[in-house]
Design a protein around this motif. Structure first.
Motif, PDB file in Angstrom:
ATOM      1  N   SER A   1      46.583 101.883  39.091  1.00 19.61           N
ATOM      2  CA  SER A   1      46.558 100.502  38.599  1.00 19.61           C
ATOM      3  C   SER A   1      46.420  99.471  39.713  1.00 19.61           C
ATOM      4  CB  SER A   1      47.840 100.209  37.807  1.00 19.61           C
ATOM      5  OG  SER A   1      48.981 100.207  38.658  1.00 19.61           O
ATOM      6  N   ARG A   2      46.383  99.919  40.980  1.00 19.67           N
ATOM      7  CA  ARG A   2      46.377  98.995  42.116  1.00 19.67           C
ATOM      8  C   ARG A   2      45.243  99.314  43.084  1.00 19.67           C
ATOM      9  NH1 ARG A   2      52.836  98.288  43.638  1.00 19.67           N
ATOM     10  NH2 ARG A   2      53.482  97.547  41.567  1.00 19.67           N
ATOM     11  N   PRO A   3      44.069  98.760  42.864  1.00 15.51           N
ATOM     12  CA  PRO A   3      42.954  99.024  43.774  1.00 15.51           C
ATOM     13  C   PRO A   3      43.225  98.479  45.172  1.00 15.51           C
ATOM     14  CG  PRO A   3      42.406  97.243  42.272  1.00 15.51           C
ATOM     15  CD  PRO A   3      43.705  97.832  41.784  1.00 15.51           C
ATOM     16  N   VAL A   4      42.515  99.021  46.132  1.00 12.21           N
ATOM     17  CA  VAL A   4      42.719  98.625  47.526  1.00 12.21           C
ATOM     18  C   VAL A   4      42.274  97.187  47.773  1.00 12.21           C
ATOM     19  CG1 VAL A   4      40.489  99.369  48.478  1.00 12.21           C
ATOM     20  CG2 VAL A   4      42.583  99.618  49.852  1.00 12.21           C
ATOM     21  N   THR A   5      41.542  96.606  46.850  1.00  9.84           N
ATOM     22  CA  THR A   5      41.143  95.202  46.946  1.00  9.84           C
ATOM     23  C   THR A   5      42.205  94.258  46.385  1.00  9.84           C
ATOM     24  OG1 THR A   5      39.992  95.510  44.839  1.00  9.84           O
ATOM     25  CG2 THR A   5      38.662  95.645  46.852  1.00  9.84           C
ATOM     26  N   GLY A   6      43.269  94.811  45.809  1.00  5.46           N
ATOM     27  CA  GLY A   6      44.319  93.996  45.205  1.00  5.46           C
ATOM     28  C   GLY A   6      45.316  93.471  46.223  1.00  5.46           C
ATOM     29  N   ASP A   7      46.362  92.872  45.708  1.00  7.92           N
ATOM     30  CA  ASP A   7      47.369  92.207  46.530  1.00  7.92           C
ATOM     31  C   ASP A   7      48.321  93.226  47.153  1.00  7.92           C
ATOM     32  OD1 ASP A   7      49.224  90.545  47.673  1.00  7.92           O
ATOM     33  OD2 ASP A   7      49.796  89.513  45.821  1.00  7.92           O
ATOM     34  N   PHE A   8      48.230  93.392  48.462  1.00 11.45           N
ATOM     35  CA  PHE A   8      49.081  94.355  49.164  1.00 11.45           C
ATOM     36  C   PHE A   8      50.555  93.970  49.076  1.00 11.45           C
ATOM     37  CE2 PHE A   8      50.120  96.346  53.547  1.00 11.45           C
ATOM     38  CZ  PHE A   8      50.458  97.553  52.959  1.00 11.45           C
ATOM     39  N   ALA A   9      50.833  92.698  48.860  1.00 17.93           N
ATOM     40  CA  ALA A   9      52.227  92.252  48.768  1.00 17.93           C
ATOM     41  C   ALA A   9      52.973  92.958  47.635  1.00 17.93           C
ATOM     42  CB  ALA A   9      52.288  90.737  48.567  1.00 17.93           C
ATOM     43  N   LEU A  10      52.262  93.348  46.579  1.00 15.46           N
ATOM     44  CA  LEU A  10      52.909  94.075  45.488  1.00 15.46           C
ATOM     45  C   LEU A  10      53.527  95.374  45.991  1.00 15.46           C
ATOM     46  CD1 LEU A  10      50.252  93.683  42.637  1.00 15.46           C
ATOM     47  CD2 LEU A  10      52.489  92.552  42.770  1.00 15.46           C
ATOM     48  N   ASP A  11      52.798  96.080  46.828  1.00 19.55           N
ATOM     49  CA  ASP A  11      53.296  97.349  47.353  1.00 19.55           C
ATOM     50  C   ASP A  11      54.406  97.144  48.380  1.00 19.55           C
ATOM     51  OD1 ASP A  11      51.513  98.992  45.855  1.00 19.55           O
ATOM     52  OD2 ASP A  11      49.919  98.430  47.227  1.00 19.55           O
ATOM     53  N   LEU A  12      54.243  96.156  49.238  1.00 15.34           N
ATOM     54  CA  LEU A  12      55.284  95.891  50.242  1.00 15.34           C
ATOM     55  C   LEU A  12      56.580  95.475  49.571  1.00 15.34           C
ATOM     56  CD1 LEU A  12      53.182  93.976  52.914  1.00 15.34           C
ATOM     57  CD2 LEU A  12      53.866  96.387  52.937  1.00 15.34           C
ATOM     58  N   ASP A  13      56.477  94.639  48.541  1.00 14.44           N
ATOM     59  CA  ASP A  13      57.680  94.213  47.818  1.00 14.44           C
ATOM     60  C   ASP A  13      58.335  95.390  47.105  1.00 14.44           C
ATOM     61  OD1 ASP A  13      57.220  91.635  48.658  1.00 14.44           O
ATOM     62  OD2 ASP A  13      56.417  90.928  46.747  1.00 14.44           O
ATOM     63  N   GLU A  14      57.506  96.251  46.488  1.00 18.11           N
ATOM     64  CA  GLU A  14      58.074  97.404  45.788  1.00 18.11           C
ATOM     65  C   GLU A  14      58.784  98.332  46.760  1.00 18.11           C
ATOM     66  OE1 GLU A  14      56.898 100.945  42.633  1.00 18.11           O
ATOM     67  OE2 GLU A  14      55.465  99.326  43.035  1.00 18.11           O
ATOM     68  N   LEU A  15      58.201  98.534  47.928  1.00 16.48           N
ATOM     69  CA  LEU A  15      58.838  99.398  48.917  1.00 16.48           C
ATOM     70  C   LEU A  15      60.183  98.833  49.355  1.00 16.48           C
ATOM     71  CD1 LEU A  15      58.622 101.933  50.657  1.00 16.48           C
ATOM     72  CD2 LEU A  15      57.482 100.538  52.402  1.00 16.48           C
ATOM     73  N   GLU A  16      60.271  97.527  49.549  1.00 12.34           N
ATOM     74  CA  GLU A  16      61.538  96.916  49.953  1.00 12.34           C
ATOM     75  C   GLU A  16      62.600  97.117  48.877  1.00 12.34           C
ATOM     76  OE1 GLU A  16      62.418  95.498  52.918  1.00 12.34           O
ATOM     77  OE2 GLU A  16      60.489  96.355  53.521  1.00 12.34           O
ATOM     78  N   ILE A  17      62.218  96.924  47.624  1.00 13.34           N
ATOM     79  CA  ILE A  17      63.169  97.117  46.523  1.00 13.34           C
ATOM     80  C   ILE A  17      63.614  98.577  46.455  1.00 13.34           C
ATOM     81  CG2 ILE A  17      63.429  97.085  44.013  1.00 13.34           C
ATOM     82  CD1 ILE A  17      61.462  94.677  44.033  1.00 13.34           C
ATOM     83  N   LEU A  18      62.648  99.492  46.556  1.00 19.22           N
ATOM     84  CA  LEU A  18      62.995 100.905  46.449  1.00 19.22           C
ATOM     85  C   LEU A  18      63.800 101.394  47.644  1.00 19.22           C
ATOM     86  CD1 LEU A  18      59.774 102.446  44.870  1.00 19.22           C
ATOM     87  CD2 LEU A  18      61.966 101.928  43.773  1.00 19.22           C
ATOM     88  N   ALA A  19      63.622 100.789  48.795  1.00 21.00           N
ATOM     89  CA  ALA A  19      64.444 101.171  49.946  1.00 21.00           C
ATOM     90  C   ALA A  19      65.923 100.952  49.630  1.00 21.00           C
ATOM     91  CB  ALA A  19      64.026 100.373  51.177  1.00 21.00           C
ATOM     92  N   ARG A  20      66.229  99.834  48.993  1.00 22.57           N
ATOM     93  CA  ARG A  20      67.616  99.560  48.611  1.00 22.57           C
ATOM     94  C   ARG A  20      68.068 100.482  47.480  1.00 22.57           C
ATOM     95  NH1 ARG A  20      65.412  94.321  49.010  1.00 22.57           N
ATOM     96  NH2 ARG A  20      65.395  94.064  46.741  1.00 22.57           N
TER      97      ARG A  20
ATOM     98  N   ASP B   1      32.526 103.673  50.591  1.00 29.21           N
ATOM     99  CA  ASP B   1      33.485 104.680  51.026  1.00 29.21           C
ATOM    100  C   ASP B   1      34.129 104.344  52.367  1.00 29.21           C
ATOM    101  OD1 ASP B   1      34.435 107.363  50.021  1.00 29.21           O
ATOM    102  OD2 ASP B   1      33.874 107.919  52.063  1.00 29.21           O
ATOM    103  N   ALA B   2      33.338 103.865  53.302  1.00 32.69           N
ATOM    104  CA  ALA B   2      33.867 103.588  54.637  1.00 32.69           C
ATOM    105  C   ALA B   2      34.902 102.467  54.604  1.00 32.69           C
ATOM    106  CB  ALA B   2      32.734 103.227  55.590  1.00 32.69           C
ATOM    107  N   GLU B   3      34.593 101.382  53.901  1.00 35.55           N
ATOM    108  CA  GLU B   3      35.528 100.264  53.843  1.00 35.55           C
ATOM    109  C   GLU B   3      36.761 100.620  53.019  1.00 35.55           C
ATOM    110  OE1 GLU B   3      37.038  96.371  54.558  1.00 35.55           O
ATOM    111  OE2 GLU B   3      35.658  97.741  55.578  1.00 35.55           O
ATOM    112  N   TRP B   4      36.557 101.370  51.967  1.00 35.40           N
ATOM    113  CA  TRP B   4      37.687 101.856  51.163  1.00 35.40           C
ATOM    114  C   TRP B   4      38.657 102.646  52.046  1.00 35.40           C
ATOM    115  CZ3 TRP B   4      36.850 106.335  47.135  1.00 35.40           C
ATOM    116  CH2 TRP B   4      38.048 106.575  46.431  1.00 35.40           C
ATOM    117  N   GLY B   5      38.116 103.591  52.808  1.00 34.32           N
ATOM    118  CA  GLY B   5      38.964 104.394  53.664  1.00 34.32           C
ATOM    119  C   GLY B   5      39.665 103.573  54.729  1.00 34.32           C
ATOM    120  N   ARG B   6      38.945 102.625  55.319  1.00 32.70           N
ATOM    121  CA  ARG B   6      39.550 101.797  56.363  1.00 32.70           C
ATOM    122  C   ARG B   6      40.733 101.019  55.813  1.00 32.70           C
ATOM    123  NH1 ARG B   6      40.090  96.925  58.231  1.00 32.70           N
ATOM    124  NH2 ARG B   6      38.946  95.953  56.504  1.00 32.70           N
TER     125      ARG B   6
END
Length: 292
Positions: free
Chosen positions: A84-103, A125-130
């Protein structure tokens, strides 16, 4: 061959299940693994809500219920980098989720968080991987700071269907906080044989989803009990256990619930039957696993 009690897993094998595959409500998830004689859940959603999105009161109630039942948490299946989260989406969603899950993982007593490596969002493919590697490098750095281990699943994303890319993640950018989750049935669903992939990535596998599937004449994928499909479940398990795999085997039946399709809501009876089928399959392998 591993000994087996009247109820519960063969001795030396640690079994769990993704709880919402049994039922939406946590009480029913706990009840399903208890009926199997197990004491572990992998948490994905509770009442239909991902663990990181529960409000604080709901999360505290869930943690208290798990503790009262004596049910351990083997891992948390996050939405980081998933379908549900393409690499073109908002990376902040993942960073925020990681912070919550760390706690929250500290409260739940687990270090393991399931992640994926992002759909392409239409990039070449190249930009996706990068971009995927860049994001996973930062996530792994933060996870290591928090004492977590990110387990990348062979599912959606840049590295989801290729052993060479998964190995690149864990040896090239990840460090000790990025390892692999092998879902046995995903190869059938995504068009590659599971066993050859497992043999390539096995030293880095820290968590396993047990799933089986077959492709019908119409090309449709049907999920079936372990050992009844085309995923070579028995051979995958034998390879894991003979090579010293000491992690958890977590059932993800997909018989009543298809999260990526938004269909179904779990089935406790099917979940328990699936667990019993896995116990029988393991008992016939003639190999012992890691500690319980």
């Amino acid at each position: 061959m591993p000994a087996r009690s009247a109820e519960g897993p063969p001795d030396g094998i640690r079994l769990a299940g993704i709880g919402d595959e049994a039922a939406p409500a946590l009480a029913d998830q706990i009840g399903a693994v208890a009926e199997l004689g197990w004491n572990r859940l992998e948490l994905r959603t509770i009442g239909g809500t991902p663990v990181a999105r529960l409000d604080e009161r709901a999360f505290r109630r869930a943690a208290e219920r798990l503790a009262a039942a004596g049910t351990d948490v083997a891992a948390v299946a996050s939405k980081i980098g998933d379908w549900s989260r393409p690499v073109t989406g908002d990376f902040a969603l993942d960073l925020d989720e990681l912070e919550i899950l760390a706690r929250r993982c500290t409260v739940l007593g687990t270090r393991l968080v399931r992640i994926m490596s992002y759909p392409s969002g239409g990039l070449d493919d190249a930009e996706w991987g990068r971009r995927a590697r860049e994001r996973l490098r930062e996530l792994a750095r933060r996870a290591e700071d928090h004492g977590l281990v990110l387990a990348h699943e062979n599912c959606a994303g840049w590295a989801g269907g290729r052993a060479d890319r998964m190995l690149d993640l864990v040896t090239g950018i990840g460090g000790p906080a990025l390892r692999l989750l092998f879902d046995i049935g995903n190869g059938v669903a995504h068009g590659y044989p599971p066993l050859p992939m497992l043999r390539e990535i096995l030293p880095y596998v820290v968590h396993v989803h047990v799933k089986d599937a077959r492709v019908g004449k119409d090309g449709e994928v049907a999920f079936v009990p372990p050992g009844a499909g085309q995923a070579d479940v028995a051979e995958c398990l034998r390879s894991l256990l003979r090579n010293g795999y000491g992690g958890v085997l977590s059932i993800e039946p997909h018989l009543a619930l298809r999260p990526h399709l938004g269909s179904g809501s779990g089935d406790p009876a099917a979940f328990v039957a699936y667990g019993r089928a896995l116990e029988g399959l393991i008992a016939g392998l003639g190999v012992a696993g890691g500690g319980r």
